[in-house]
Write a protein that holds these residues in place. Structure first.
Motif, PDB file in Angstrom:
ATOM      1  N   ALA A  13     -46.895  10.706 126.447  1.00  0.00           N
ATOM      2  CA  ALA A  13     -45.651  11.122 127.094  1.00  0.00           C
ATOM      3  C   ALA A  13     -45.331  10.221 128.280  1.00  0.00           C
ATOM      4  N   VAL A  14     -46.352   9.860 129.049  1.00  0.00           N
ATOM      5  CA  VAL A  14     -46.139   9.000 130.207  1.00  0.00           C
ATOM      6  C   VAL A  14     -45.632   7.629 129.773  1.00  0.00           C
ATOM      7  N   VAL A  15     -46.171   7.126 128.657  1.00  0.00           N
ATOM      8  CA  VAL A  15     -45.746   5.817 128.162  1.00  0.00           C
ATOM      9  C   VAL A  15     -44.307   5.860 127.660  1.00  0.00           C
ATOM     10  N   LEU A  16     -43.908   6.969 127.010  1.00  0.00           N
ATOM     11  CA  LEU A  16     -42.585   7.079 126.410  1.00  0.00           C
ATOM     12  C   LEU A  16     -41.493   7.367 127.425  1.00  0.00           C
ATOM     13  N   LEU A  17     -41.790   8.056 128.506  1.00  0.00           N
ATOM     14  CA  LEU A  17     -40.762   8.464 129.456  1.00  0.00           C
ATOM     15  C   LEU A  17     -39.939   7.308 130.000  1.00  0.00           C
ATOM     16  N   PRO A  18     -40.546   6.203 130.430  1.00  0.00           N
ATOM     17  CA  PRO A  18     -39.718   5.098 130.922  1.00  0.00           C
ATOM     18  C   PRO A  18     -38.785   4.547 129.860  1.00  0.00           C
ATOM     19  N   LEU A  19     -39.268   4.556 128.599  1.00  0.00           N
ATOM     20  CA  LEU A  19     -38.418   4.045 127.526  1.00  0.00           C
ATOM     21  C   LEU A  19     -37.244   4.953 127.278  1.00  0.00           C
ATOM     22  N   LEU A  20     -37.481   6.280 127.289  1.00  0.00           N
ATOM     23  CA  LEU A  20     -36.413   7.238 127.033  1.00  0.00           C
ATOM     24  C   LEU A  20     -35.459   7.369 128.201  1.00  0.00           C
ATOM     25  N   GLY A  21     -35.952   7.092 129.393  1.00  0.00           N
ATOM     26  CA  GLY A  21     -35.123   7.289 130.579  1.00  0.00           C
ATOM     27  C   GLY A  21     -33.915   6.400 130.612  1.00  0.00           C
ATOM     28  N   GLY A  22     -33.994   5.215 129.979  1.00  0.00           N
ATOM     29  CA  GLY A  22     -32.867   4.304 130.002  1.00  0.00           C
ATOM     30  C   GLY A  22     -31.814   4.589 128.964  1.00  0.00           C
ATOM     31  N   CYS A  23     -32.070   5.538 128.060  1.00  0.00           N
ATOM     32  CA  CYS A  23     -31.133   5.851 126.980  1.00  0.00           C
ATOM     33  C   CYS A  23     -30.247   7.010 127.386  1.00  0.00           C
ATOM     34  N   LYS A  24     -28.937   6.812 127.285  1.00  0.00           N
ATOM     35  CA  LYS A  24     -28.001   7.861 127.657  1.00  0.00           C
ATOM     36  C   LYS A  24     -26.966   8.030 126.559  1.00  0.00           C
ATOM     37  N   SER A  25     -26.254   9.160 126.624  1.00  0.00           N
ATOM     38  CA  SER A  25     -25.235   9.455 125.625  1.00  0.00           C
ATOM     39  C   SER A  25     -23.987   9.966 126.328  1.00  0.00           C
ATOM     40  N   ASN A  26     -22.839   9.490 125.893  1.00  0.00           N
ATOM     41  CA  ASN A  26     -21.573   9.926 126.465  1.00  0.00           C
ATOM     42  C   ASN A  26     -20.676  10.469 125.361  1.00  0.00           C
ATOM     43  N   LEU A  27     -20.209  11.710 125.524  1.00  0.00           N
ATOM     44  CA  LEU A  27     -19.316  12.355 124.561  1.00  0.00           C
ATOM     45  C   LEU A  27     -17.953  12.542 125.205  1.00  0.00           C
ATOM     46  N   SER A  28     -16.907  12.023 124.578  1.00  0.00           N
ATOM     47  CA  SER A  28     -15.571  12.122 125.165  1.00  0.00           C
ATOM     48  C   SER A  28     -14.550  12.556 124.126  1.00  0.00           C
ATOM     49  N   GLY A  29     -13.502  13.198 124.616  1.00  0.00           N
ATOM     50  CA  GLY A  29     -12.379  13.552 123.769  1.00  0.00           C
ATOM     51  C   GLY A  29     -11.321  12.479 123.828  1.00  0.00           C
ATOM     52  N   PRO A  30     -10.324  12.550 122.942  1.00  0.00           N
ATOM     53  CA  PRO A  30      -9.302  11.496 122.892  1.00  0.00           C
ATOM     54  C   PRO A  30      -8.350  11.556 124.074  1.00  0.00           C
ATOM     55  N   THR A  31      -7.818  10.411 124.441  1.00  0.00           N
ATOM     56  CA  THR A  31      -6.773  10.352 125.459  1.00  0.00           C
ATOM     57  C   THR A  31      -5.390  10.431 124.823  1.00  0.00           C
ATOM     58  N   LYS A  32      -5.332  10.204 123.501  1.00  0.00           N
ATOM     59  CA  LYS A  32      -4.046  10.240 122.815  1.00  0.00           C
ATOM     60  C   LYS A  32      -4.263  10.449 121.325  1.00  0.00           C
ATOM     61  N   VAL A  33      -3.446  11.303 120.699  1.00  0.00           N
ATOM     62  CA  VAL A  33      -3.422  11.458 119.248  1.00  0.00           C
ATOM     63  C   VAL A  33      -1.966  11.445 118.800  1.00  0.00           C
ATOM     64  N   GLY A  34      -1.715  11.039 117.573  1.00  0.00           N
ATOM     65  CA  GLY A  34      -0.340  11.030 117.097  1.00  0.00           C
ATOM     66  C   GLY A  34      -0.240  10.628 115.644  1.00  0.00           C
ATOM     67  N   SER A  35       0.888  10.992 115.021  1.00  0.00           N
ATOM     68  CA  SER A  35       1.121  10.676 113.612  1.00  0.00           C
ATOM     69  C   SER A  35       2.474  10.004 113.435  1.00  0.00           C
ATOM     70  N   SER A  36       2.532   9.061 112.502  1.00  0.00           N
ATOM     71  CA  SER A  36       3.801   8.438 112.134  1.00  0.00           C
ATOM     72  C   SER A  36       4.370   9.139 110.908  1.00  0.00           C
ATOM     73  N   ASN A  37       5.660   8.931 110.653  1.00  0.00           N
ATOM     74  CA  ASN A  37       6.327   9.624 109.551  1.00  0.00           C
ATOM     75  C   ASN A  37       7.369   8.696 108.928  1.00  0.00           C
ATOM     76  N   HIS A  38       6.977   8.004 107.867  1.00  0.00           N
ATOM     77  CA  HIS A  38       7.927   7.189 107.106  1.00  0.00           C
ATOM     78  C   HIS A  38       8.705   8.116 106.179  1.00  0.00           C
ATOM     79  N   VAL A  39      10.036   8.061 106.224  1.00  0.00           N
ATOM     80  CA  VAL A  39      10.873   8.960 105.414  1.00  0.00           C
ATOM     81  C   VAL A  39      11.895   8.150 104.627  1.00  0.00           C
ATOM     82  N   GLU A  40      11.960   8.422 103.314  1.00  0.00           N
ATOM     83  CA  GLU A  40      13.041   7.927 102.472  1.00  0.00           C
ATOM     84  C   GLU A  40      13.665   9.133 101.779  1.00  0.00           C
ATOM     85  N   PHE A  41      14.998   9.151 101.659  1.00  0.00           N
ATOM     86  CA  PHE A  41      15.637  10.348 101.109  1.00  0.00           C
ATOM     87  C   PHE A  41      16.953  10.010 100.427  1.00  0.00           C
ATOM     88  N   GLN A  42      17.392  10.961  99.608  1.00  0.00           N
ATOM     89  CA  GLN A  42      18.679  10.853  98.918  1.00  0.00           C
ATOM     90  C   GLN A  42      19.254  12.252  98.747  1.00  0.00           C
TER      91      GLN A  42
END
Length: 230
Positions: A13-42
């Protein structure tokens, strides 16, 4: 013997701790979402040309995108018909500036995560999520529904090819896509971050005379990035 095993575990455990300490994780949500809509009609004005997919999108709010297509064909009388063809793309963007800030970070893995919320499949498909089969890297800044009105939605959201054959899973499933190389390029500045674009199985244009459809509503987007500090 038990004491020896205990101390061996503690040493590991002592040997592994320094190795694991440098690993991090970041979880984020989107800053923008959107959809396009191509339309053809008659056979009618453009007002009121909202397909089932756009209605489902607006019911969900500003947190999802719709991807796919809808065809509508009906004979009005002996001399006229009503035809609509909708093609949808969905896009999502995340802020990755944190990864570029000091101190230096090495990205080890990045995953784009989302949930298949709703959808309609064509007659010859098993899963409705097969309507969403490609992932692009957006080329330019964009806006889309539901941030903008249906009538003002962009005709498309352009992007460069990135991944084909997105996972096939049932409705309600969570999906994770490995996007490590794209996020690395954004973080290092070798490519500008405009986000990801989801594309459907087909984008056939024209006045198509059938009532088939294939669209998928995606939501609950997150980007998880694993990195180590140098």
């Amino acid at each position: 013997m038990q004491m020896r095993i205990f101390w061996l575990r503690m040493l590991s455990a002592v040997v592994l701790l320094p190795l694991l300490g440098g690993c991090k994780s970041n979880l984020s949500g989107p800053t923008k979402v959107g959809s396009s809509n191509h339309v053809e009609f008659q056979g009618e004005g453009k007002v009121g040309l909202a397909g089932d997919a756009t209605i489902a999108l607006y019911k969900q709010g500003t947190v999802g995108v719709v991807v796919g297509w809808e065809h509508f064909f009906r004979t009005v009388d002996d001399f006229s018909v009503r035809i609509q063809n909708h093609i949808y793309r969905g896009a999502v963007k995340f802020n990755v500036d944190l990864l570029s800030e000091p101190s230096a970070k090495t990205i080890t893995k990045a995953t784009l995560n989302y949930t298949i919320k709703n959808g309609v499949r064509p007659l010859n498909k098993r899963f409705s999520e097969l309507c969403t089969v490609k992932l692009l890297l957006a080329k330019d800044e964009w806006r889309g529904m539901p941030e903008v009105e249906i009538a003002k939605a962009p005709d498309t959201i352009s992007g460069d090819p990135y991944k084909n054959g997105l996972p096939e899973k049932p409705m309600g499933s969570a999906v994770s896509i490995d996007v490590t190389d794209a996020v690395k390029a954004w973080a290092t500045g070798t490519k500008k971050n405009f986000g990801f674009v989801f594309v459907s199985s087909t984008e056939e244009k024209g006045l198509i005379k059938n009532n088939d459809k294939c669209w998928t509503l995606l939501g609950e987007f997150t980007l998880r990035v694993h990195y180590s500090k140098q």
